[in-house]
Design a protein around this motif. Structure first.
Motif, PDB file in Angstrom:
ATOM      1  N   LEU A  21      62.678  94.610  21.589  1.00  0.00           N
ATOM      2  CA  LEU A  21      61.681  94.909  20.563  1.00  0.00           C
ATOM      3  C   LEU A  21      61.793  96.316  19.992  1.00  0.00           C
ATOM      4  O   LEU A  21      61.477  96.552  18.824  1.00  0.00           O
ATOM      5  N   GLY A  22      62.262  97.250  20.793  1.00  0.00           N
ATOM      6  CA  GLY A  22      62.324  98.646  20.356  1.00  0.00           C
ATOM      7  C   GLY A  22      63.321  98.923  19.252  1.00  0.00           C
ATOM      8  O   GLY A  22      63.247  99.975  18.595  1.00  0.00           O
ATOM      9  N   ILE A  23      64.230  98.016  18.991  1.00  0.00           N
ATOM     10  CA  ILE A  23      65.274  98.281  17.985  1.00  0.00           C
ATOM     11  C   ILE A  23      64.877  97.772  16.597  1.00  0.00           C
ATOM     12  O   ILE A  23      65.621  97.965  15.635  1.00  0.00           O
ATOM     13  N   PHE A  24      63.702  97.128  16.490  1.00  0.00           N
ATOM     14  CA  PHE A  24      63.347  96.479  15.229  1.00  0.00           C
ATOM     15  C   PHE A  24      62.265  97.242  14.477  1.00  0.00           C
ATOM     16  O   PHE A  24      61.334  97.791  15.077  1.00  0.00           O
ATOM     17  N   ASN A  25      62.373  97.247  13.145  1.00  0.00           N
ATOM     18  CA  ASN A  25      61.322  97.824  12.322  1.00  0.00           C
ATOM     19  C   ASN A  25      60.221  96.775  12.084  1.00  0.00           C
ATOM     20  O   ASN A  25      60.338  95.632  12.546  1.00  0.00           O
ATOM     21  N   ASN A  26      59.196  97.158  11.346  1.00  0.00           N
ATOM     22  CA  ASN A  26      58.065  96.256  11.179  1.00  0.00           C
ATOM     23  C   ASN A  26      58.407  94.985  10.405  1.00  0.00           C
ATOM     24  O   ASN A  26      57.865  93.914  10.684  1.00  0.00           O
ATOM     25  N   ASP A  27      59.274  95.088   9.397  1.00  0.00           N
ATOM     26  CA  ASP A  27      59.675  93.888   8.666  1.00  0.00           C
ATOM     27  C   ASP A  27      60.363  92.903   9.610  1.00  0.00           C
ATOM     28  O   ASP A  27      60.106  91.691   9.568  1.00  0.00           O
ATOM     29  N   GLU A  28      61.232  93.416  10.436  1.00  0.00           N
ATOM     30  CA  GLU A  28      61.932  92.549  11.387  1.00  0.00           C
ATOM     31  C   GLU A  28      60.963  91.964  12.411  1.00  0.00           C
ATOM     32  O   GLU A  28      61.095  90.811  12.830  1.00  0.00           O
ATOM     33  N   LYS A  29      59.947  92.759  12.797  1.00  0.00           N
ATOM     34  CA  LYS A  29      58.943  92.232  13.729  1.00  0.00           C
ATOM     35  C   LYS A  29      58.106  91.133  13.074  1.00  0.00           C
ATOM     36  O   LYS A  29      57.660  90.200  13.753  1.00  0.00           O
ATOM     37  N   ARG A  30      57.892  91.247  11.774  1.00  0.00           N
ATOM     38  CA  ARG A  30      57.182  90.168  11.077  1.00  0.00           C
ATOM     39  C   ARG A  30      57.990  88.870  11.155  1.00  0.00           C
ATOM     40  O   ARG A  30      57.430  87.778  11.309  1.00  0.00           O
ATOM     41  N   ALA A  31      59.298  88.997  11.024  1.00  0.00           N
ATOM     42  CA  ALA A  31      60.162  87.821  11.151  1.00  0.00           C
ATOM     43  C   ALA A  31      60.068  87.239  12.562  1.00  0.00           C
ATOM     44  O   ALA A  31      60.020  86.009  12.735  1.00  0.00           O
ATOM     45  N   ILE A  32      60.019  88.119  13.555  1.00  0.00           N
ATOM     46  CA  ILE A  32      59.879  87.652  14.942  1.00  0.00           C
ATOM     47  C   ILE A  32      58.547  86.934  15.118  1.00  0.00           C
ATOM     48  O   ILE A  32      58.474  85.863  15.748  1.00  0.00           O
ATOM     49  N   GLN A  33      57.480  87.495  14.557  1.00  0.00           N
ATOM     50  CA  GLN A  33      56.176  86.847  14.641  1.00  0.00           C
ATOM     51  C   GLN A  33      56.206  85.449  14.030  1.00  0.00           C
ATOM     52  O   GLN A  33      55.627  84.499  14.578  1.00  0.00           O
ATOM     53  N   MET A  34      56.866  85.323  12.898  1.00  0.00           N
ATOM     54  CA  MET A  34      56.968  84.014  12.272  1.00  0.00           C
ATOM     55  C   MET A  34      57.674  83.022  13.195  1.00  0.00           C
ATOM     56  O   MET A  34      57.226  81.881  13.370  1.00  0.00           O
ATOM     57  N   LEU A  35      58.769  83.460  13.807  1.00  0.00           N
ATOM     58  CA  LEU A  35      59.512  82.566  14.700  1.00  0.00           C
ATOM     59  C   LEU A  35      58.672  82.166  15.912  1.00  0.00           C
ATOM     60  O   LEU A  35      58.683  81.002  16.335  1.00  0.00           O
ATOM     61  N   LEU A  36      57.919  83.109  16.449  1.00  0.00           N
ATOM     62  CA  LEU A  36      57.081  82.792  17.609  1.00  0.00           C
ATOM     63  C   LEU A  36      55.944  81.853  17.215  1.00  0.00           C
ATOM     64  O   LEU A  36      55.599  80.930  17.965  1.00  0.00           O
ATOM     65  N   THR A  37      55.355  82.069  16.045  1.00  0.00           N
ATOM     66  CA  THR A  37      54.306  81.179  15.556  1.00  0.00           C
ATOM     67  C   THR A  37      54.856  79.758  15.381  1.00  0.00           C
ATOM     68  O   THR A  37      54.142  78.768  15.618  1.00  0.00           O
ATOM     69  N   PRO A  50      69.652  95.724  24.273  1.00  0.00           N
ATOM     70  CA  PRO A  50      69.892  96.576  23.100  1.00  0.00           C
ATOM     71  C   PRO A  50      71.217  97.311  23.210  1.00  0.00           C
ATOM     72  O   PRO A  50      71.640  97.709  24.304  1.00  0.00           O
ATOM     73  N   GLY A  51      71.859  97.483  22.065  1.00  0.00           N
ATOM     74  CA  GLY A  51      73.169  98.140  22.048  1.00  0.00           C
ATOM     75  C   GLY A  51      74.306  97.137  21.992  1.00  0.00           C
ATOM     76  O   GLY A  51      75.456  97.506  21.741  1.00  0.00           O
ATOM     77  N   THR A  52      74.012  95.888  22.243  1.00  0.00           N
ATOM     78  CA  THR A  52      75.020  94.828  22.202  1.00  0.00           C
ATOM     79  C   THR A  52      74.609  93.778  21.161  1.00  0.00           C
ATOM     80  O   THR A  52      73.504  93.250  21.218  1.00  0.00           O
ATOM     81  N   GLU A  53      75.473  93.551  20.206  1.00  0.00           N
ATOM     82  CA  GLU A  53      75.270  92.541  19.153  1.00  0.00           C
ATOM     83  C   GLU A  53      73.999  92.791  18.337  1.00  0.00           C
ATOM     84  O   GLU A  53      73.377  91.854  17.817  1.00  0.00           O
ATOM     85  N   ASP A  54      73.609  94.036  18.200  1.00  0.00           N
ATOM     86  CA  ASP A  54      72.379  94.342  17.457  1.00  0.00           C
ATOM     87  C   ASP A  54      72.473  93.940  15.983  1.00  0.00           C
ATOM     88  O   ASP A  54      71.479  93.514  15.384  1.00  0.00           O
ATOM     89  N   ASP A  55      73.654  94.067  15.404  1.00  0.00           N
ATOM     90  CA  ASP A  55      73.817  93.686  13.998  1.00  0.00           C
ATOM     91  C   ASP A  55      73.537  92.202  13.799  1.00  0.00           C
ATOM     92  O   ASP A  55      72.925  91.797  12.798  1.00  0.00           O
ATOM     93  N   GLY A  56      73.981  91.385  14.734  1.00  0.00           N
ATOM     94  CA  GLY A  56      73.737  89.951  14.657  1.00  0.00           C
ATOM     95  C   GLY A  56      72.260  89.627  14.744  1.00  0.00           C
ATOM     96  O   GLY A  56      71.747  88.776  14.007  1.00  0.00           O
ATOM     97  N   LYS A  57      71.548  90.304  15.644  1.00  0.00           N
ATOM     98  CA  LYS A  57      70.105  90.084  15.804  1.00  0.00           C
ATOM     99  C   LYS A  57      69.377  90.417  14.499  1.00  0.00           C
ATOM    100  O   LYS A  57      68.500  89.671  14.036  1.00  0.00           O
ATOM    101  N   LYS A  58      69.735  91.555  13.920  1.00  0.00           N
ATOM    102  CA  LYS A  58      69.076  91.973  12.686  1.00  0.00           C
ATOM    103  C   LYS A  58      69.442  91.052  11.516  1.00  0.00           C
ATOM    104  O   LYS A  58      68.611  90.800  10.627  1.00  0.00           O
ATOM    105  N   LYS A  59      70.659  90.555  11.539  1.00  0.00           N
ATOM    106  CA  LYS A  59      71.088  89.627  10.490  1.00  0.00           C
ATOM    107  C   LYS A  59      70.246  88.357  10.521  1.00  0.00           C
ATOM    108  O   LYS A  59      69.818  87.846   9.475  1.00  0.00           O
ATOM    109  N   LEU A  60      69.989  87.839  11.703  1.00  0.00           N
ATOM    110  CA  LEU A  60      69.184  86.628  11.823  1.00  0.00           C
ATOM    111  C   LEU A  60      67.762  86.869  11.316  1.00  0.00           C
ATOM    112  O   LEU A  60      67.205  86.049  10.593  1.00  0.00           O
TER     113      LEU A  60
END
Length: 627
Positions: A21-37, A50-60
Motif C-alpha cells: 500500500l505504501g507505494i501507491f498514490n491516492n488515485d491508485e488507491k481509489r482503483a484498489i478500493q474499486m477492486l475490493l468493492t 515493494p521494489g519488485t514488479e512495481d511497474d506492473g502493479k501500477k500498470k494494472l
C-alpha cells in the motif's frame, strides 16, 4: 492530478496488498478500493513485496482507472450488473417469460406498389431532417480480409467502397446531413486514414462528420464474477457490444447537438456492409413520419424457425398497458408461442418478421429518453459454459448491449414516468410507439460478412450466403430491379436462367451488372423521370450511371457502357443509342493466390475489362449523345 491532501485508507485482510500500500498514490488507491468493492482481492494474492514488479502493479491500477472512466456508470456498477446477470444465466432465467408475444405494429410494402411510392415520396420530403449513424467497429477477418470492412468495394465494377457509397447516398439525400461513425480499437485509425486519403469523400470533417470510438470492458472469468486476467498485471478486455453507440451519442452530446444545430428529427442507424438498406430508407422514413414511430425497424420476411431475430410485440401478462416491441431471438420466440413459431399458410412466412438491424429513430423522443438513462442500454451476458453443470466458462465472458434494444428504454421510460411521459410525448410530435416496415430481403438485408468456406456451407443450408460474391450480386440485382420498376418495363433487362459459379459450391444470381451511383437518384420516381423510350440491356452487359444530370431516351446495350456527368448544370442525354462491344466479364481466380488482392480473393473472381464505351461530360451544358 493526484490528491495527496488526505490519504485514502485501505481496509484489507490481504497480506500481499497490505505490504504494497505504501507505494501507491491516492488515485491508485481509489482503483484498489474499486477492486475490493468488486470482491477482486484475489488479484493481489501473488503480488511480491515493494521494489519488485512495481511497474506492473501500477500498470494494472491505471488500467482499472481507465476502465472505470470508459464505462460511464463506473466499474463497480459493471460488476454489480454482472453479478445479477450471471446469476440469472446460471439459473436459466428467460427474460421474456412473463410477456405474451403478438404481431408487431407496422406495414408490409410490396416493391413498386402505390403505397411504396407514397411512402418514398413522404420520406424524400423529410430528407432535411435526417441524421446518420454507422456502426463500423469490425475488421474483415471473418471475410478473409485484413482491412476494415467499410473499405471493401460494394462491387468491383465501380470499385466504390462501402463508406464512399454511404456518404454519397447521404449527401445526395441531404448535402448537410450529419454522420457519426462508431469505430473500435481495431478500426479507428484505419477509418481515419481511409477518410483522410479520400478527403472524407466530400463530407465536411469538422461538424458534419464525427468519429467516436467504442471502448472495452473487463471480462469475467467465472460465475463469481472474478475479472479475467490476461497476464498477472493486466485485466482481460472485450468489446461491450454495438449498443454502446447510444452511450457515445449521449455522452458526446452529439444527438442533442444535431437536434439544435442541424434540425435532425430522424436518426438512421445502419450496418457497415449492408448497402441495400439505403434503397429502402426513403419508404421506411415515410412510414416513420406518417406513423410517428419512436423507432421503426426495417424487417424482411422470415420462415418459421429461421435463425434470425424476429421483431415481436410483447405484452406484460400482469399489465396489458405495458408493451414492448423488440427483437426476440428465434430460439426464444419459439418458446414463447403456445404452438411454436409456425408459417402463416396465406404467405408461407412467419407472422414475426426478421430483424435487419437497420432502423429509423425519432430524435425528439430519443433525446428525452437518453437524458433520463444517460444512453445506457440494458445489458445481457452470454457465457459459453464448458459443460452442462454451468460451473466453468470455456473462455472469459463480458457484459454486452445491443443497439436494437433501445425499445427497452422507451418501455422503462413509460413505466417509470407514467403521465409525465404522456405529456412529453406531445413535444416529440408523436408518441413512443415502436413499429416495423417489412421489405423484400433483396431491398433491406444483404450484408457481406462470411468467408468463402463458411459461405459454401451457408449455400448448402439456405441456398444463398453472406459472401462478398453474393453481396455484389445482390447489389446488381437490386439495381436491375430498380431500373425495371423506374422505367415501368419488365423487359428492360432479364435475369439469367442459370446461376454463375466461379468458385465451386458458391453459385450466385447473374444478370446485367448495373451500377447506379447515388447521384442518379434515391427513389424509384427520381430515376423513372430520367428513363424514356425503348431501353434494352442484355444480361451480359455492364451499365454504369454516375451523375444527377443523366437522362436516357432510348438505349440498346450489349456490352459495357459507362456514363459520367459531373459539374454544375451539366446534362447528358442519351438518345436512341446502340452500343455493342465485348464488354466486361468475371474471371475466376485461385482464392489462395497471395499475389491477388484480398478484395478479389474473398469473391473468387476479378473483372476483365475487354472493351467499353465511356461517355464523360463536365462542361455545364446539355450534351446529346445519339446513334
Amino acid at each position: 492530478m493526484t490528491d495527496q491532501k488526505s490519504d485514502i485508507v485501505i481496509e484489507t485482510d490481504n497480506e500481499a496488498l497490505k505490504a504494497n500500500l505504501g507505494i501507491f498514490n491516492n488515485d491508485e488507491k481509489r482503483a484498489i478500493q474499486m477492486l475490493l468493492t468488486c470482491k477482486q482481492s484475489f488479484i493481489f494474492n501473488d503480488w511480491p513485496l515493494p521494489g519488485t514488479e512495481d511497474d506492473g502493479k501500477k500498470k494494472l491500477l491505471a488500467q482499472v482507472l481507465r476502465l472505470n472512466k470508459q464505462y460511464p456508470p463506473g466499474i463497480v456498477q459493471y460488476y454489480q450488473n454482472g453479478v445479477k446477470l450471471l446469476e440469472d444465466s446460471f439459473k436459466g432465467v428467460n427474460a421474456y417469460e412473463n410477456w405474451a408475444p403478438s404481431v408487431p405494429s407496422g406495414l408490409t410494402l410490396a416493391y413498386n406498389s402505390e403505397d411504396f411510392h407514397k411512402y418514398e415520396a413522404l420520406g424524400k420530403s423529410n430528407y432535411a431532417g435526417l441524421g446518420f449513424v454507422l456502426v463500423a467497429g469490425g475488421l474483415g477477418e471473418r471475410l478473409g480480409y485484413s482491412g476494415i470492412k467499410v473499405s471493401l468495394p460494394i462491387d468491383i465494377t465501380s470499385e466504390m467502397c462501402f463508406l464512399q457509397f454511404y456518404i454519397s447516398m447521404i449527401m445526395t439525400m441531404n448535402a448537410n446531413a450529419p454522420l457519426m461513425i462508431m469505430t473500435s480499437n481495431d478500426t479507428h485509425e484505419k477509418t481515419v486514414q481511409l477518410l483522410a486519403a479520400n478527403k472524407n469523400f466530400g463530407m465536411n470533417g469538422k461538424d458534419q462528420l464525427t468519429l467516436l470510438k467504442q471502448e472495452l470492458v473487463p471480462t469475467f472469468a467465472n460465475n463469481e464474477c472474478h475479472f479475467g486476467l490476461k497476464t498477472k498485471y493486466e485485466l482481460g478486455e472485450k468489446p461491450h457490444g454495438h449498443g454502446d453507440v447510444h452511450s457515445l451519442l449521449y455522452n458526446s452530446g452529439l444527438a442533442l447537438k444535431w437536434k439544435t444545430q442541424f434540425n435532425v428529427k430522424w436518426l438512421f442507424f445502419f450496418q457497415d456492409t449492408n448497402p441495400v438498406a439505403f434503397r429502402a430508407l426513403p419508404a421506411s422514413l415515410g412510414v416513420s413520419v406518417e406513423k410517428q414511430y419512436a423507432m421503426n425497424t426495417m424487417t424482411v420476411p422470415r420462415t418459421a424457425g429461421q435463425a434470425i431475430g424476429a421483431i415481436t410485440k410483447l405484452t406484460n401478462k400482469q399489465n396489458a398497458n405495458d408493451v414492448l416491441t423488440i427483437n426476440v431471438e428465434y430460439n426464444q420466440l419459439a418458446a414463447l408461442l403456445p404452438d411454436g413459431d409456425v408459417n402463416d399458410p396465406s404467405t408461407g412466412y412467419s407472422q414475426y418478421p426478421g430483424n435487419t438491424n437497420s432502423f429509423v429513430i425519432n430524435n425528439d423522443a430519443y433525446a428525452l429518453v437518453m437524458e433520463k438513462y444517460k444512453g445506457a442500454i440494458p445489458e445481457f451476458v452470454n457465457p459459453k459454459y464448458a459443460d452442462a453443470s454451468k460451473t466453468t466458462f470455456k473462455k472469459p465472458t463480458r457484459l454486452e448491449c445491443m443497439m436494437q434494444e433501445y425499445p427497452k428504454l422507451l418501455n422503462q421510460y413509460q413505466r417509470e414516468y407514467g403521465g409525465a411521459a404522456k405529456e412529453e410525448e406531445k413535444s416529440t410530435g408523436g408518441g413512443f410507439e415502436v413499429g416495423m416496415t417489412c421489405f423484400p430481403p433483396w431491398l433491406a438485408m444483404k450484408p457481406v460478412k462470411s468467408n468463402i468456406a463458411d459461405s459454401i456451407k451457408q449455400v448448402q443450408s439456405m441456398g444463398t450466403s453472406f459472401s462478398a460474391a453474393h453481396g455484389e450480386a445482390a447489389v446488381h440485382y437490386m439495381n436491375r430491379t430498380l431500373l425495371r420498376a423506374a422505367a415501368d418495363n419488365d423487359q428492360l433487362t432479364s435475369e439469367s436462367a442459370q446461376k454463375m459459379e466461379l468458385t465451386p459450391g458458391l453459385p450466385f444470381e447473374y444478370g446485367a451488372r448495373v451500377v447506379l451511383h447515388p447521384s442518379f437518384g434515391t427513389t424509384v420516381k427520381d430515376i423513372g423521370n430520367k428513363l424514356k423510350g425503348d431501353i434494352r440491356i442484355s444480361e451480359r452487359s455492364t451499365l454504369v450511371l454516375d451523375g444527377e444530370g443523366i437522362e436516357i431516351d432510348g438505349l440498346k446495350l450489349d456490352g459495357a457502357l459507362v456514363i459520367r456527368c459531373t459539374g454544375q448544370n451539366t446534362k447528358v442525354v442519351i438518345k436512341n443509342l446502340t452500343v455493342v462491344n465485348k464488354g466486361y466479364e468475371y474471371k475466376a481466380i485461385d482464392i489462395n493466390d497471395a499475389n491477388v488482392a484480398e478484395k478479389y480473393r474473398i469473391r473468387g473472381y476479378v473483372l476483365n475489362k475487354m472493351e467499353e464505351k465511356v461517355i464523360v461530360f463536365d462542361n455545364g451544358q446539355v450534351n446529346t449523345v445519339a446513334q
